[in-house]
Design a protein around this motif. Structure first.
Motif, PDB file in Angstrom:
ATOM      1  N   ILE A 125      40.430  29.229  56.574  1.00  0.00           N
ATOM      2  CA  ILE A 125      39.553  28.528  55.629  1.00  0.00           C
ATOM      3  C   ILE A 125      38.733  29.552  54.866  1.00  0.00           C
ATOM      4  CG2 ILE A 125      37.745  26.797  55.358  1.00  0.00           C
ATOM      5  CD1 ILE A 125      38.573  25.565  57.972  1.00  0.00           C
ATOM      6  N   ALA A 126      38.855  29.539  53.537  1.00  0.00           N
ATOM      7  CA  ALA A 126      38.140  30.504  52.697  1.00  0.00           C
ATOM      8  C   ALA A 126      37.687  29.828  51.416  1.00  0.00           C
ATOM      9  CB  ALA A 126      39.050  31.691  52.360  1.00  0.00           C
ATOM     10  N   CYS A 127      36.511  30.187  50.951  1.00  0.00           N
ATOM     11  CA  CYS A 127      36.008  29.745  49.649  1.00  0.00           C
ATOM     12  C   CYS A 127      36.007  28.230  49.520  1.00  0.00           C
ATOM     13  CB  CYS A 127      36.838  30.373  48.515  1.00  0.00           C
ATOM     14  SG  CYS A 127      36.098  30.168  46.876  1.00  0.00           S
ATOM     15  N   VAL A 128      35.328  27.557  50.428  1.00  0.00           N
ATOM     16  CA  VAL A 128      35.154  26.106  50.337  1.00  0.00           C
ATOM     17  C   VAL A 128      33.685  25.783  50.567  1.00  0.00           C
ATOM     18  CG1 VAL A 128      37.475  25.597  51.208  1.00  0.00           C
ATOM     19  CG2 VAL A 128      35.559  25.732  52.814  1.00  0.00           C
ATOM     20  N   ASN A 129      33.340  24.533  50.380  1.00  0.00           N
ATOM     21  CA  ASN A 129      32.030  24.063  50.816  1.00  0.00           C
ATOM     22  C   ASN A 129      32.145  23.824  52.319  1.00  0.00           C
ATOM     23  OD1 ASN A 129      29.658  22.782  51.427  1.00  0.00           O
ATOM     24  ND2 ASN A 129      30.024  20.984  50.138  1.00  0.00           N
ATOM     25  N   PHE A 130      31.656  24.762  53.108  1.00  0.00           N
ATOM     26  CA  PHE A 130      31.823  24.691  54.556  1.00  0.00           C
ATOM     27  C   PHE A 130      31.030  23.534  55.171  1.00  0.00           C
ATOM     28  CE2 PHE A 130      33.148  29.091  53.793  1.00  0.00           C
ATOM     29  CZ  PHE A 130      34.284  29.164  54.592  1.00  0.00           C
ATOM     30  N   TYR A 131      30.158  22.906  54.382  1.00  0.00           N
ATOM     31  CA  TYR A 131      29.393  21.763  54.885  1.00  0.00           C
ATOM     32  C   TYR A 131      30.046  20.436  54.511  1.00  0.00           C
ATOM     33  CZ  TYR A 131      26.068  25.575  55.339  1.00  0.00           C
ATOM     34  OH  TYR A 131      25.494  26.783  55.666  1.00  0.00           O
ATOM     35  N   ASP A 132      31.150  20.476  53.797  1.00  0.00           N
ATOM     36  CA  ASP A 132      31.920  19.275  53.481  1.00  0.00           C
ATOM     37  C   ASP A 132      32.351  18.607  54.793  1.00  0.00           C
ATOM     38  OD1 ASP A 132      33.962  17.439  52.875  1.00  0.00           O
ATOM     39  OD2 ASP A 132      34.739  18.659  51.227  1.00  0.00           O
ATOM     40  N   GLU A 137      35.312  18.292  59.952  1.00  0.00           N
ATOM     41  CA  GLU A 137      36.279  17.541  60.764  1.00  0.00           C
ATOM     42  C   GLU A 137      37.458  18.424  61.160  1.00  0.00           C
ATOM     43  OE1 GLU A 137      38.820  13.386  60.353  1.00  0.00           O
ATOM     44  OE2 GLU A 137      38.801  14.794  58.656  1.00  0.00           O
ATOM     45  N   LEU A 138      37.965  19.202  60.205  1.00  0.00           N
ATOM     46  CA  LEU A 138      39.094  20.088  60.486  1.00  0.00           C
ATOM     47  C   LEU A 138      38.707  21.162  61.504  1.00  0.00           C
ATOM     48  CD1 LEU A 138      41.904  21.266  59.998  1.00  0.00           C
ATOM     49  CD2 LEU A 138      41.028  22.360  57.920  1.00  0.00           C
ATOM     50  N   VAL A 139      37.528  21.753  61.318  1.00  0.00           N
ATOM     51  CA  VAL A 139      37.073  22.815  62.230  1.00  0.00           C
ATOM     52  C   VAL A 139      36.900  22.288  63.651  1.00  0.00           C
ATOM     53  CG1 VAL A 139      35.123  24.333  62.758  1.00  0.00           C
ATOM     54  CG2 VAL A 139      36.017  24.217  60.423  1.00  0.00           C
ATOM     55  N   HIS A 150      32.188  32.719  56.992  1.00  0.00           N
ATOM     56  CA  HIS A 150      31.319  31.639  57.452  1.00  0.00           C
ATOM     57  C   HIS A 150      31.511  31.477  58.954  1.00  0.00           C
ATOM     58  CE1 HIS A 150      28.777  28.068  56.813  1.00  0.00           C
ATOM     59  NE2 HIS A 150      29.446  27.564  57.829  1.00  0.00           N
ATOM     60  N   VAL A 151      30.421  31.155  59.659  1.00  0.00           N
ATOM     61  CA  VAL A 151      30.471  31.040  61.114  1.00  0.00           C
ATOM     62  C   VAL A 151      30.237  29.596  61.541  1.00  0.00           C
ATOM     63  CG1 VAL A 151      29.414  31.741  63.283  1.00  0.00           C
ATOM     64  CG2 VAL A 151      29.677  33.407  61.439  1.00  0.00           C
ATOM     65  N   PHE A 152      31.167  29.057  62.307  1.00  0.00           N
ATOM     66  CA  PHE A 152      30.977  27.792  63.008  1.00  0.00           C
ATOM     67  C   PHE A 152      30.840  28.096  64.494  1.00  0.00           C
ATOM     68  CE2 PHE A 152      33.087  26.084  59.207  1.00  0.00           C
ATOM     69  CZ  PHE A 152      32.312  24.960  58.956  1.00  0.00           C
ATOM     70  N   ASN A 153      30.070  27.284  65.175  1.00  0.00           N
ATOM     71  CA  ASN A 153      29.863  27.495  66.604  1.00  0.00           C
ATOM     72  C   ASN A 153      31.185  27.438  67.364  1.00  0.00           C
ATOM     73  OD1 ASN A 153      28.345  27.780  69.035  1.00  0.00           O
ATOM     74  ND2 ASN A 153      28.541  25.584  69.388  1.00  0.00           N
ATOM     75  N   ASN A 154      31.425  28.472  68.156  1.00  0.00           N
ATOM     76  CA  ASN A 154      32.590  28.541  69.035  1.00  0.00           C
ATOM     77  C   ASN A 154      33.922  28.496  68.273  1.00  0.00           C
ATOM     78  OD1 ASN A 154      33.451  28.923  71.688  1.00  0.00           O
ATOM     79  ND2 ASN A 154      33.975  26.764  71.926  1.00  0.00           N
ATOM     80  N   ARG A 155      33.946  29.098  67.085  1.00  0.00           N
ATOM     81  CA  ARG A 155      35.179  29.201  66.310  1.00  0.00           C
ATOM     82  C   ARG A 155      35.365  30.642  65.838  1.00  0.00           C
ATOM     83  NH1 ARG A 155      35.838  25.206  68.483  1.00  0.00           N
ATOM     84  NH2 ARG A 155      36.516  23.157  67.738  1.00  0.00           N
ATOM     85  N   GLY A 186      23.721  34.959  44.621  1.00  0.00           N
ATOM     86  CA  GLY A 186      24.532  33.782  44.359  1.00  0.00           C
ATOM     87  C   GLY A 186      23.902  32.518  44.907  1.00  0.00           C
ATOM     88  N   GLU A 187      24.641  31.398  44.788  1.00  0.00           N
ATOM     89  CA  GLU A 187      24.150  30.119  45.279  1.00  0.00           C
ATOM     90  C   GLU A 187      24.030  30.126  46.804  1.00  0.00           C
ATOM     91  OE1 GLU A 187      28.615  29.520  44.326  1.00  0.00           O
ATOM     92  OE2 GLU A 187      26.929  30.701  43.592  1.00  0.00           O
ATOM     93  N   LYS A 188      23.404  29.100  47.349  1.00  0.00           N
ATOM     94  CA  LYS A 188      23.095  29.062  48.784  1.00  0.00           C
ATOM     95  C   LYS A 188      24.366  28.921  49.611  1.00  0.00           C
ATOM     96  CE  LYS A 188      20.381  26.626  52.290  1.00  0.00           C
ATOM     97  NZ  LYS A 188      19.912  27.875  52.909  1.00  0.00           N
ATOM     98  N   THR A 189      24.747  29.998  50.281  1.00  0.00           N
ATOM     99  CA  THR A 189      25.848  30.013  51.236  1.00  0.00           C
ATOM    100  C   THR A 189      25.454  30.973  52.354  1.00  0.00           C
ATOM    101  OG1 THR A 189      26.982  31.890  50.203  1.00  0.00           O
ATOM    102  CG2 THR A 189      27.578  29.683  49.386  1.00  0.00           C
ATOM    103  N   SER A 190      26.243  31.011  53.407  1.00  0.00           N
ATOM    104  CA  SER A 190      25.942  31.976  54.475  1.00  0.00           C
ATOM    105  C   SER A 190      26.105  33.408  53.971  1.00  0.00           C
ATOM    106  CB  SER A 190      26.847  31.726  55.681  1.00  0.00           C
ATOM    107  OG  SER A 190      28.207  31.848  55.332  1.00  0.00           O
ATOM    108  N   VAL A 191      27.021  33.630  53.028  1.00  0.00           N
ATOM    109  CA  VAL A 191      27.180  34.959  52.430  1.00  0.00           C
ATOM    110  C   VAL A 191      25.887  35.359  51.730  1.00  0.00           C
ATOM    111  CG1 VAL A 191      28.340  36.253  50.590  1.00  0.00           C
ATOM    112  CG2 VAL A 191      29.681  34.859  52.171  1.00  0.00           C
ATOM    113  N   THR A 192      25.346  34.446  50.925  1.00  0.00           N
ATOM    114  CA  THR A 192      24.102  34.728  50.206  1.00  0.00           C
ATOM    115  C   THR A 192      22.955  34.989  51.161  1.00  0.00           C
ATOM    116  OG1 THR A 192      24.819  33.363  48.344  1.00  0.00           O
ATOM    117  CG2 THR A 192      22.459  33.804  48.531  1.00  0.00           C
ATOM    118  N   GLU A 193      22.853  34.177  52.219  1.00  0.00           N
ATOM    119  CA  GLU A 193      21.775  34.364  53.189  1.00  0.00           C
ATOM    120  C   GLU A 193      21.836  35.750  53.827  1.00  0.00           C
ATOM    121  OE1 GLU A 193      22.310  31.125  55.849  1.00  0.00           O
ATOM    122  OE2 GLU A 193      21.505  29.618  54.469  1.00  0.00           O
ATOM    123  N   ASN A 194      23.047  36.207  54.128  1.00  0.00           N
ATOM    124  CA  ASN A 194      23.202  37.540  54.708  1.00  0.00           C
ATOM    125  C   ASN A 194      22.841  38.638  53.712  1.00  0.00           C
ATOM    126  OD1 ASN A 194      24.498  37.701  57.600  1.00  0.00           O
ATOM    127  ND2 ASN A 194      25.401  35.921  56.615  1.00  0.00           N
TER     128      ASN A 194
END
Length: 335
Positions: A125-132, A137-139, A150-155, A186-194
């Motif tokens: 999974i790359a370049c998506v709205n990870f909060y969709d 559901e897929l993750v 992007h980091v999801f818990n235990n993935r 950039g816009e609010k993403t985990s990349v931007t936060e880092n």
């Protein structure tokens, strides 16, 4: 196309022995295994995909979920380079690639439904709205997943080291004598936060006080928005001496805004980018930027996804950070 029987006849062994050799089973001699594999290469033998799927309970098909809201698609040089590296490594390991989407022949379906429809063994999974909700559901499903940046818990996640990237840029600007350093992110993403964290960490380590108005909300891959934020920085009573742009492509907007204001790069103001794409080398002046290691990102994502698929009981989810490197150019002046 030759069959298993043809290979067995050519090598003077049973069909079962040929199958064991091609599937790397240990109960045949190494010399026999290599002789059979050499014959397979010489004769152009390819395993039947349907038969292999029945035998291994895998389709050898990897899904790619890539949704670019900026509509640049695979012309986005950073992501296209990452996915190309992913594709090369996956194919080297015997896997095909399928892009996951919402629609099949006009029928709407979720990302997870499409994965089941295509019977993919796993998904990157790359370049998506990870909060969709559909991405979440897929993750959270039983489909093996690797996320990029992007980091999801235990993935499993493969991450470009964005904190280190911004710290390297700030410290390079500081080494060149700059103390008024602005950052359009950039816009609010985990990349931007880092990246924002890396920016402020470097400033704190160097003892730099950064006015709030020097840190601007921009948009990745958006030339017009970058130009707008550059103009806002130039309108400040005390403008910065160096501006870090969200990415190399959007930096074009900064270049244009500075030219419109009659300012020369780097004589009047210095600038930096991010990504290290080809464009950064051919703009004038060449851009000081941080080059992300797209080859390692894509290859690592493919390796880890295949590990999850082939060795699910022993492969633990982890976060793997991939370092890049600072690329020097002529866009920063030494004060």
């Amino acid at each position: 196309m030759p069959s298993l029987k043809d290979l067995a006849k050519e090598c003077g062994v049973s069909v079962a022995t040929v199958s064991k050799a091609l599937n790397d089973q240990p109960d045949i001699a190494a010399a026999t295994r290599e002789r059979i594999r050499a014959a397979a290469r010489r004769m152009g033998y390819l395993p039947n995909a349907a038969a292999r799927a029945l035998k291994t309970n895998r389709t050898y098909n990897l899904g790619v979920l890539f949704v670019d809201e900026r509509q640049s698609g695979l012309t986005h040089e950073y992501f296209s380079a990452v996915l190309d590296s992913f594709k090369v490594e996956a194919e080297k390991r015997g896997y095909d690639i399928t892009f996951i989407n919402h629609n099949i022949s006009g029928r709407s379906m979720t990302y997870l439904e499409h994965c089941h429809y295509r019977s993919v063994d796993g998904v990157v999974i790359a370049c998506v709205n990870f909060y969709d909700p559909q991405v979440v559901e897929l993750v959270n499903s039983d489909v093996p997943v690797v996320t990029i940046d992007h980091v999801f818990n235990n993935r499993m996640a493969v991450l470009s080291d964005n904190v280190a990237g911004l710290k390297a840029l700030v410290k390079q600007a500081w080494a060149c004598g700059h103390r008024r350093i602005a950052f359009i992110h950039g816009e609010k993403t985990s990349v931007t936060e880092n990246r924002i964290a890396g920016f402020y960490q470097a400033c704190e380590e160097l003892g730099l006080e950064i006015p709030e108005e020097y840190v601007r909300d921009g948009v990745y891959h958006d030339v017009e928005r970058c130009a707008e934020e550059t103009r806002a920085l130039l309108a400040l009573p005390q403008r910065p001496t160096c501006i870090i742009f969200p990415d190399d492509f959007s930096a074009l907007g900064g270049y244009n805004a500075l030219a419109e204001a009659g300012l020369s790069i780097p004589d009047d103001i210095s600038v930096m980018g991010y990504d290290g794409i080809y464009l950064s080398r051919v703009v004038n002046p060449s851009l000081v930027t941080y080059q992300q290691n797209t080859a390692a990102l894509g290859q690592t994502a493919a390796d880890k996804l295949i590990e999850l698929i082939e060795h699910p009981r022993v492969t633990l989810p982890e976060q793997i950070r991939v370092s890049g490197r600072l690329l020097l150019g002529r866009s920063v002046r030494s004060l």
